[in-house]
Design a protein around this motif. Structure first.
Motif, PDB file in Angstrom:
ATOM      1  N   MET A  95     -11.875 -32.520  -8.374  1.00  0.00           N
ATOM      2  CA  MET A  95     -11.210 -32.495  -9.782  1.00  0.00           C
ATOM      3  C   MET A  95     -11.959 -31.492 -10.793  1.00  0.00           C
ATOM      4  N   LEU A  96     -13.127 -31.289 -10.684  1.00  0.00           N
ATOM      5  CA  LEU A  96     -13.776 -30.358 -11.459  1.00  0.00           C
ATOM      6  C   LEU A  96     -13.579 -29.019 -10.997  1.00  0.00           C
ATOM      7  N   LEU A  97     -13.529 -28.725  -9.837  1.00  0.00           N
ATOM      8  CA  LEU A  97     -13.095 -27.224  -9.168  1.00  0.00           C
ATOM      9  C   LEU A  97     -11.736 -27.076  -9.561  1.00  0.00           C
ATOM     10  N   ASP A  98     -10.824 -27.734  -9.422  1.00  0.00           N
ATOM     11  CA  ASP A  98      -9.279 -27.664  -9.784  1.00  0.00           C
ATOM     12  C   ASP A  98      -9.336 -27.397 -11.217  1.00  0.00           C
ATOM     13  N   ASN A  99      -9.948 -27.928 -11.993  1.00  0.00           N
ATOM     14  CA  ASN A  99      -9.653 -28.197 -13.606  1.00  0.00           C
ATOM     15  C   ASN A  99     -10.243 -26.575 -14.005  1.00  0.00           C
ATOM     16  N   ASN A 100     -11.174 -26.146 -13.093  1.00  0.00           N
ATOM     17  CA  ASN A 100     -11.633 -24.864 -13.567  1.00  0.00           C
ATOM     18  C   ASN A 100     -11.214 -23.518 -12.775  1.00  0.00           C
ATOM     19  N   GLY A 101      -9.964 -23.817 -12.125  1.00  0.00           N
ATOM     20  CA  GLY A 101      -9.153 -22.937 -11.181  1.00  0.00           C
ATOM     21  C   GLY A 101      -9.660 -22.498 -10.068  1.00  0.00           C
ATOM     22  N   LEU A 102     -10.770 -23.391  -9.450  1.00  0.00           N
ATOM     23  CA  LEU A 102     -11.392 -23.049  -8.347  1.00  0.00           C
ATOM     24  C   LEU A 102     -10.504 -23.881  -7.176  1.00  0.00           C
ATOM     25  N   TYR A 103      -9.484 -23.856  -7.062  1.00  0.00           N
ATOM     26  CA  TYR A 103      -8.375 -24.474  -6.104  1.00  0.00           C
ATOM     27  C   TYR A 103      -9.025 -23.992  -4.505  1.00  0.00           C
ATOM     28  N   ASN A 104      -9.523 -22.589  -4.603  1.00  0.00           N
ATOM     29  CA  ASN A 104      -9.672 -22.129  -3.099  1.00  0.00           C
ATOM     30  C   ASN A 104     -11.164 -22.542  -2.522  1.00  0.00           C
ATOM     31  N   VAL A 105     -11.943 -23.354  -3.338  1.00  0.00           N
ATOM     32  CA  VAL A 105     -13.009 -23.690  -2.827  1.00  0.00           C
ATOM     33  C   VAL A 105     -13.059 -25.121  -2.309  1.00  0.00           C
ATOM     34  N   PRO A 106     -13.336 -24.965  -0.808  1.00  0.00           N
ATOM     35  CA  PRO A 106     -13.498 -26.135  -0.087  1.00  0.00           C
ATOM     36  C   PRO A 106     -14.596 -26.970  -0.342  1.00  0.00           C
ATOM     37  N   ILE A 107     -14.642 -28.320   0.176  1.00  0.00           N
ATOM     38  CA  ILE A 107     -15.802 -29.022   0.249  1.00  0.00           C
ATOM     39  C   ILE A 107     -16.042 -29.591   1.612  1.00  0.00           C
ATOM     40  N   GLU A 108     -17.338 -29.315   1.845  1.00  0.00           N
ATOM     41  CA  GLU A 108     -17.820 -29.875   3.263  1.00  0.00           C
ATOM     42  C   GLU A 108     -18.795 -30.895   2.972  1.00  0.00           C
ATOM     43  N   VAL A 109     -18.906 -31.745   4.012  1.00  0.00           N
ATOM     44  CA  VAL A 109     -20.096 -32.715   4.180  1.00  0.00           C
ATOM     45  C   VAL A 109     -21.221 -31.906   4.992  1.00  0.00           C
ATOM     46  N   THR A 110     -22.238 -31.836   4.499  1.00  0.00           N
ATOM     47  CA  THR A 110     -23.550 -31.255   5.144  1.00  0.00           C
ATOM     48  C   THR A 110     -24.564 -32.225   5.595  1.00  0.00           C
ATOM     49  N   GLY A 111     -25.236 -31.880   6.448  1.00  0.00           N
ATOM     50  CA  GLY A 111     -26.633 -32.920   6.803  1.00  0.00           C
ATOM     51  C   GLY A 111     -27.792 -32.826   5.950  1.00  0.00           C
ATOM     52  N   GLY A 112     -28.355 -34.075   6.200  1.00  0.00           N
ATOM     53  CA  GLY A 112     -29.641 -33.993   5.340  1.00  0.00           C
ATOM     54  C   GLY A 112     -29.490 -34.838   4.141  1.00  0.00           C
ATOM     55  N   LYS A 113     -30.576 -34.867   3.467  1.00  0.00           N
ATOM     56  CA  LYS A 113     -30.673 -35.600   2.114  1.00  0.00           C
ATOM     57  C   LYS A 113     -30.959 -34.679   0.916  1.00  0.00           C
ATOM     58  N   LEU A 114     -30.019 -34.827  -0.183  1.00  0.00           N
ATOM     59  CA  LEU A 114     -30.220 -33.910  -1.262  1.00  0.00           C
ATOM     60  C   LEU A 114     -30.441 -32.265  -0.566  1.00  0.00           C
ATOM     61  N   SER A 115     -29.436 -32.188   0.208  1.00  0.00           N
ATOM     62  CA  SER A 115     -29.301 -30.661   0.616  1.00  0.00           C
ATOM     63  C   SER A 115     -27.906 -30.157   0.218  1.00  0.00           C
ATOM     64  N   ASP A 116     -27.677 -30.688  -1.006  1.00  0.00           N
ATOM     65  CA  ASP A 116     -26.341 -30.102  -1.510  1.00  0.00           C
ATOM     66  C   ASP A 116     -26.586 -28.700  -1.985  1.00  0.00           C
ATOM     67  N   HIS A 117     -25.304 -27.931  -1.843  1.00  0.00           N
ATOM     68  CA  HIS A 117     -25.488 -26.643  -2.299  1.00  0.00           C
ATOM     69  C   HIS A 117     -23.886 -25.855  -2.445  1.00  0.00           C
ATOM     70  N   TYR A 118     -23.944 -24.800  -3.258  1.00  0.00           N
ATOM     71  CA  TYR A 118     -22.861 -24.030  -3.172  1.00  0.00           C
ATOM     72  C   TYR A 118     -23.101 -22.748  -2.567  1.00  0.00           C
ATOM     73  N   ARG A 144     -20.923 -27.625  -0.362  1.00  0.00           N
ATOM     74  CA  ARG A 144     -21.538 -28.662   0.364  1.00  0.00           C
ATOM     75  C   ARG A 144     -22.204 -29.436  -0.177  1.00  0.00           C
ATOM     76  N   LEU A 145     -21.757 -31.077   0.335  1.00  0.00           N
ATOM     77  CA  LEU A 145     -22.322 -31.981  -0.327  1.00  0.00           C
ATOM     78  C   LEU A 145     -23.050 -32.695   0.935  1.00  0.00           C
TER      79      LEU A 145
END
Length: 226
Positions: A49-72, A80-81
């Motif tokens: 929602m936030l990506l699209d609201n800021n015009g970042l439609y081309n940025v995909p979201i992926e699941v990544t392993g680990g705990k608190l390993s979230d990053h752009y 990656r979340l």
């Protein structure tokens, strides 16, 4: 022996702060991972929602392993979340997801500290891997130029950590503003998300203090070799 040198005492305060910061972020995330958002949105849904609201439609979201390993990833422009954040609908999950979106927004708007941080990554990677090698070689062989080069290379690591601080603080500020202004989280929920992000910020502060302490230790050791 070098490895048991008394200059290790310079690192003790930084080690204590680092341990406390890690405990704080884990405990705070755990606490607010049990506080569910009123709207029931998942981290992935909020990020999209936030990506699209800021015009970042081309940025995909992926699941990544680990705990608190979230990053752009600015190179591939992928968000990656971790599993807990991607699927979670807690205040903690939404706060972390929005923080990573904050980095994506920084990238889009050419936020200067982020550009600087990304530009020095190759130098920092070289410095972090070579600084100690050159420094120790300089100590063993009593070659002062090698010692100096080692210190200068490690100084790049310190600069990187210092530049990282405004990048992380700004991403959190953007996240909290987005979550509140768009009505994704309500007042008390925003406060909870802020506590999670503030705790996470402590880990970057701790890393900076550790880098500075390491640099001071190198300088102290180099003076012994004079």
């Amino acid at each position: 022996m070098f490895y048991y040198d008394s200059t290790y005492l310079l690192l003790i305060p930084a080690m204590i702060i680092s341990a406390w910061a890690q405990f704080k972020v884990s405990a705070t995330f755990e606490k607010y991972s049990k506080v569910y958002s009123s709207k029931g949105l998942s981290g992935a849904e909020v990020a999209r929602m936030l990506l699209d609201n800021n015009g970042l439609y081309n940025v995909p979201i992926e699941v990544t392993g680990g705990k608190l390993s979230d990053h752009y990833d600015p190179t591939r422009q992928i968000l990656r979340l971790s599993n807990d954040v991607y699927y979670g609908n807690s205040v903690a999950s939404l706060g972390v997801a929005a923080h990573e979106v904050g980095h994506a927004i920084q990238h889009k708007t050419a936020y200067k500290p982020l550009i600087l941080r990304n530009s020095i990554v190759p130098i920092v990677n070289l410095g972090s891997s070579m600084s100690w090698v050159l420094f120790i070689a300089g100590l063993i062989l009593s070659i002062q130029p090698l010692i100096t080069i080692g210190i200068l290379l490690f100084s790049g690591v310190v600069v990187f950590q210092l530049v990282t601080l405004p990048v992380e603080f700004d991403a959190s500020a953007r996240a909290l503003k987005e979550l509140g202004s768009r009505g994704i989280l309500y007042n008390e929920e925003v406060k909870g998300a802020k506590k999670v992000l503030d705790a996470a910020a402590l880990t970057y502060v701790a890393a900076t203090i550790m880098a500075i302490s390491q640099l001071l230790r190198l300088i102290a050791l180099s003076k012994r070799n004079d």
